[in-house]
Scaffold this motif. Structure first.
Motif: not given
Length: 359
Positions: A82-87, A136-147
């Motif tokens: 999913c992320t590859s399209d947006f990077r 989910l947003a908190l988990a993504a931020q804690i995991a340092k997801h780029p988006q």
């Protein structure tokens, strides 16, 4: 083991002082958990074939956290695709040897931290969608997801089509990454985002327990670890039951009967259904004239109720099977996902007894 005169003697398991693990034990458990996560990433790497594709590998290291609504491997794959399209700004870079290992170790720890943050919330029903989205947003931020915003939007959109996502990810080894990326992107763009269907992840995660030949015939694990796993399993039953009970009735009166008699065992096969049935039965038979309105059931009250169900389940098995230790009883319940009907090889519900009499 078995029934008879001796089996009428009660063997009641009572609360004990909670034994906290030592720092050495905690470090050992953390190492085992990280090793498990590492093996999950190894499988995801193989299925995505990232090692032969520098750009995909970079995206994998950047955004392939194991946070989502599916199993960890599928979550990693979906987040990478999913992320590859947006990077599009990622540059090809070849990572080899120690650099790859360092990136993977960092990714494992980021995912673990994100998962721990996510577990601070509960996933129970569409009514809990705002809490789930925040988790989910908190988990993504804690995991340092780029988006992190993109990760949240993707999973909220895909929540009602998880079976299609699973089918797509299972075919990833038979199609090119670009083709899978395009097909997954189509799922995101087909329809406008709808309210998430959070019942589907519950259904996909549910694994029908298998009956076991011997009540203690399961691999050995430390008793404390087993107890914590069983308590977490029972806690999930209560979250499901709370989501299914009418919110108005729960706030006004059912909270009282839930906390007094809402145990997870009974005549029903499903523990959550037993909780609901026991709650409604107690309210019908022992009503209270005036019950204060309760906005929320506190975590301590819920933990106490979970513990009482835990001790009830273990006491039942030890009373019925006198040669069974507490460790073996807990071990058996863990292996059958906390379901008494599956844990007891001689369990026979009223309907089953009638069926057997006709044979």
């Amino acid at each position: 083991m078995g029934d008879g005169a001796a089996s009428s003697v009660l063997r009641v398991v009572r609360p004990r002082c909670r034994d906290m693990p030592s720092r050495k034990q905690q470090d050992g458990e953390l190492a085992c958990l990280l090793s498990k996560i590492d093996s999950i990433y190894t499988e995801a790497c193989d299925r995505l074939a990232v090692r032969g594709r520098p750009v995909t590998l970079a995206r994998f290291h950047d955004a392939g956290v194991c946070i989502g609504l599916l199993d960890p491997v599928s979550n990693i794959m979906a987040n990478t695709i999913c992320t590859s399209d947006f990077r599009p700004d990622l540059r090809e870079k070849v990572l080899v040897g120690a650099a790859v290992e360092r990136k993977l170790d960092d990714l494992c720890r980021r995912s673990l931290e994100g998962l721990v943050a996510f577990l601070g919330f509960s996933l129970t029903s569409p009514a809990s969608a705002p809490a789930f989205e925040a988790a989910l947003a908190l988990a993504a931020q804690i995991a340092k997801h780029p988006q992190p915003e993109r990760l949240v939007r993707a999973w909220m959109s895909l929540s009602s089509r998880l079976r299609q996502v699973l089918a797509l990810l299972r075919e990833v080894q038979h199609h090119s990454p670009r083709e899978n990326m395009d097909r997954l992107g189509q799922l995101l763009d087909d329809d406008p985002v709808v309210p998430p269907c959070l019942a589907i992840p519950w259904a996909l995660a549910a694994c029908p327990p298998q009956r076991i030949g011997s009540i203690a015939d399961t691999p050995y694990q430390h008793t404390r670890s087993l107890r914590m796993v069983l308590l977490d399993t029972i806690h999930a039953f209560y979250l499901q039951a709370l989501a299914r009970l009418p919110s108005g009735e729960l706030r006004s009166r059912l909270h009282r009967s839930l906390l007094r008699a809402g145990f997870c065992y009974g005549l029903m096969d499903d523990p959550a259904s037993n909780i609901i049935l026991n709650t409604i039965w107690y309210e019908a038979n022992f009503p209270e004239e005036i019950t204060p309105v309760l906005d929320v059931i506190g975590p301590k009250s819920l933990t106490r109720l979970v513990s009482r169900s835990f001790y009830g389940l273990v006491s039942f098995l030890q009373t019925r099977y006198h040669s069974l230790s507490e460790h073996q009883a807990v071990q058996c319940l863990v292996s059958t996902c906390g379901q008494l009907r599956a844990a007891d090889p001689n369990f026979c519900a009223p309907g089953d007894e009638k069926a057997q009499q006709h044979r």
